[in-house]
Write a protein that holds these residues in place. Structure first.
Motif, PDB file in Angstrom:
ATOM      1  N   ILE A  20       0.835  -1.183  -0.044  1.00 34.25           N
ATOM      2  CA  ILE A  20       0.018   0.088  -0.076  1.00 34.25           C
ATOM      3  C   ILE A  20       0.959   1.332   0.054  1.00 34.25           C
ATOM      4  CG2 ILE A  20      -1.700   1.160   1.253  1.00 34.25           C
ATOM      5  CD1 ILE A  20      -2.721  -1.515   2.330  1.00 34.25           C
ATOM      6  N   SER A  98      -9.948  -7.520  -7.927  1.00 35.66           N
ATOM      7  CA  SER A  98     -10.370  -7.744  -6.502  1.00 35.66           C
ATOM      8  C   SER A  98     -10.790  -9.236  -6.388  1.00 35.66           C
ATOM      9  CB  SER A  98     -11.504  -6.985  -6.281  1.00 35.66           C
ATOM     10  OG  SER A  98     -11.259  -5.637  -6.351  1.00 35.66           O
ATOM     11  N   THR A 103      -9.343  -9.191  -2.277  1.00 29.50           N
ATOM     12  CA  THR A 103      -9.632  -8.004  -1.536  1.00 29.50           C
ATOM     13  C   THR A 103     -10.435  -7.047  -2.304  1.00 29.50           C
ATOM     14  OG1 THR A 103      -8.180  -6.246  -0.706  1.00 29.50           O
ATOM     15  CG2 THR A 103      -7.450  -7.154  -2.626  1.00 29.50           C
ATOM     16  N   ARG A 105      -9.754  -3.595  -2.103  1.00 33.92           N
ATOM     17  CA  ARG A 105      -9.199  -2.702  -2.031  1.00 33.92           C
ATOM     18  C   ARG A 105      -9.135  -1.825  -3.222  1.00 33.92           C
ATOM     19  NH1 ARG A 105      -3.889  -1.538  -3.005  1.00 33.92           N
ATOM     20  NH2 ARG A 105      -3.254   0.795  -2.519  1.00 33.92           N
ATOM     21  N   PRO A 106      -9.019  -2.489  -4.410  1.00 34.18           N
ATOM     22  CA  PRO A 106      -8.972  -1.816  -5.729  1.00 34.18           C
ATOM     23  C   PRO A 106     -10.248  -1.084  -6.170  1.00 34.18           C
ATOM     24  CG  PRO A 106      -8.015  -3.951  -6.044  1.00 34.18           C
ATOM     25  CD  PRO A 106      -8.708  -3.841  -4.562  1.00 34.18           C
ATOM     26  N   LEU A 108     -12.577  -0.147  -3.854  1.00 34.10           N
ATOM     27  CA  LEU A 108     -12.755   0.716  -2.843  1.00 34.10           C
ATOM     28  C   LEU A 108     -11.845   2.248  -3.000  1.00 34.10           C
ATOM     29  CD1 LEU A 108     -13.098  -1.187   0.232  1.00 34.10           C
ATOM     30  CD2 LEU A 108     -14.895  -0.045  -1.054  1.00 34.10           C
ATOM     31  N   ALA A 109     -10.762   2.009  -3.651  1.00 34.26           N
ATOM     32  CA  ALA A 109      -9.913   3.020  -4.107  1.00 34.26           C
ATOM     33  C   ALA A 109     -10.303   3.925  -5.287  1.00 34.26           C
ATOM     34  CB  ALA A 109      -8.180   2.530  -4.417  1.00 34.26           C
ATOM     35  N   LEU A 169      -2.541   1.574  -8.237  1.00 40.20           N
ATOM     36  CA  LEU A 169      -2.920   0.306  -7.778  1.00 40.20           C
ATOM     37  C   LEU A 169      -2.005  -0.981  -8.247  1.00 40.20           C
ATOM     38  CD1 LEU A 169      -6.613   0.332  -7.585  1.00 40.20           C
ATOM     39  CD2 LEU A 169      -5.240   0.646  -5.760  1.00 40.20           C
ATOM     40  N   GLU A 223      -6.268   5.651   2.624  1.00 38.57           N
ATOM     41  CA  GLU A 223      -5.790   4.139   2.863  1.00 38.57           C
ATOM     42  C   GLU A 223      -6.501   3.454   4.131  1.00 38.57           C
ATOM     43  OE1 GLU A 223      -5.351   1.942   0.832  1.00 38.57           O
ATOM     44  OE2 GLU A 223      -4.502   3.099  -0.871  1.00 38.57           O
ATOM     45  N   ILE A 226     -10.183   3.293   3.789  1.00 37.83           N
ATOM     46  CA  ILE A 226     -10.638   2.239   2.798  1.00 37.83           C
ATOM     47  C   ILE A 226     -10.292   0.726   3.610  1.00 37.83           C
ATOM     48  CG2 ILE A 226      -9.625   1.119   0.798  1.00 37.83           C
ATOM     49  CD1 ILE A 226      -8.724   3.780  -0.246  1.00 37.83           C
ATOM     50  N   ALA A 227      -9.285   0.600   4.182  1.00 35.69           N
ATOM     51  CA  ALA A 227      -9.048  -0.503   5.324  1.00 35.69           C
ATOM     52  C   ALA A 227     -10.481  -0.824   6.020  1.00 35.69           C
ATOM     53  CB  ALA A 227      -7.857  -0.352   5.916  1.00 35.69           C
ATOM     54  N   GLU A 230     -13.317  -1.850   3.946  1.00 35.87           N
ATOM     55  CA  GLU A 230     -13.220  -3.223   3.546  1.00 35.87           C
ATOM     56  C   GLU A 230     -13.542  -4.327   4.722  1.00 35.87           C
ATOM     57  OE1 GLU A 230      -9.771  -6.295   1.241  1.00 35.87           O
ATOM     58  OE2 GLU A 230      -9.276  -4.101   2.452  1.00 35.87           O
TER      59      GLU A 230
END
Length: 333
Positions: A20, A98, A103, A105-106, A108-109, A169, A223, A226-227, A230
């Motif tokens: 990250i 994802s 995950t 994260r992609p 959500l980012a 990413l 971030e 975002i974590a 998630e």
């Protein structure tokens, strides 16, 4: 014996460890320099400086008339900066990423970057209210606070953010370098295309580049949020799965046997299809016609009402009845 599917799952590579990005000193310096450039463009337009004069010169030059052979191609190329089509394409790719990397994260980012883009660029557009070249009213004017919405350029900022998020990413330094170069070329081309077509001033494009780059540079600050998002989404998913496991699914076939709900008392079991009866004993020791015993019906079955007096079977004793009364002797004959 194991099938080929399980063997392939065993050979499936583990998801790569995703590093990250953090807000390093270099990134922080780039953010500060881009922010200063952003403010300088805004001030230059507000005071109607040489930048506004350059805007008018390019507009009066009319590039779309100087090179008309490029118009057909650039009309399609500028779609790479439209928010709807680009967001769908990039979201499809990041959705596969994802699923592949296990995950969220992609995605959500991408959502966080588009949210920041709408809030920051949209508020400046509406606040300054600048008119575009096709709607300009006074030569040499900045055309501010006139109800427009083209400063900064949304196409340019969207191209920077949407394609730049792929480089942000990336999982390897090599992929990050290649994707950064591709996204920079695409964003540069989209911005210049809007100037060629005449939908934006040059200063709009410069501010759009700066606005999109500020969002990409500020993403490491998002971030932690975002974590947490998630973790919350995955927690809700696990709760729903657990609830589905706890709910039993027991289909009962029509007409099939039902499990015994109540224990059978006594040495002999009674058939469910037969109703228990009782036979009362008459006065002479014989049995009378049996009638159903309502109090012996199972609790889950239908309750039967007691028969009324008119429906009851008359009880006839087995023993002889009393002899009829005879006449007294000597009363006539």
């Amino acid at each position: 014996m194991r099938t080929d599917i399980f063997a392939r799952l065993d050979r499936e590579p583990e998801p790569p460890k995703i590093e990250i990005p953090r807000m390093t000193r270099t990134r922080l310096a780039l953010f500060g320099g881009t922010l200063a450039f952003y403010l300088a463009i805004v001030v230059a337009v507000l005071i109607t400086s040489w930048l506004v004069t350059l805007d008018w010169k390019i507009m009066l030059f009319r590039p779309y008339q100087q090179w008309p052979q490029l118009h057909a191609f650039l009309d399609y190329y500028v779609v790479l900066g439209q928010r709807g089509p680009t967001a769908v394409m990039v979201a499809a790719w990041l959705g596969w990423r994802s699923w592949r990397q296990h995950t969220l994260r992609p995605l959500l980012a991408l959502g966080a970057s588009l949210l920041l883009l709408n809030v920051t660029v949209g508020s400046v557009k509406l606040g300054l209210g600048r008119l575009g070249p096709h709607y300009a009213t006074q030569i040499g004017s900045a055309e501010l606070f006139a109800g427009g919405d083209i400063f900064p350029s949304g196409h340019t900022a969207n191209a920077v953010v949407t394609w730049g998020i792929l480089a942000y990413l990336a999982t390897t330094p090599r992929a990050r370098r290649y994707l950064s170069a591709v996204s920079a070329v695409v964003a540069l081309g989209v911005g210049l295309t809007t100037v060629y077509i005449g939908t934006h001033w040059l200063s709009d494009v410069l501010l759009g580049w700066a606005a999109g780059l500020l969002i990409l540079l500020a993403l490491p600050w998002c971030e932690p949020l975002i974590a947490r998002a998630e973790a919350f989404i995955l927690g809700v998913r696990d709760q729903l799965r657990e609830r589905r496991r706890l709910v039993p699914s027991l289909p009962v076939a029509a007409g099939g046997p039902r499990p015994a709900m109540f224990p059978q008392h006594g040495p002999a079991a009674v058939d469910e299809d037969e109703e228990p009866t009782c036979a009362p004993v008459g006065a002479g020791g014989g049995r009378v016609a049996a009638r159903p015993a309502a109090h012996l019906a199972p609790p889950h079955g239908p309750q039967r009402a007691h028969p009324v007096r008119s429906e009851r079977t008359p009880v006839t004793p087995v023993a002889g009845r009393r002899p009829p009364r005879s006449r007294p002797v000597g009363t006539g004959g």
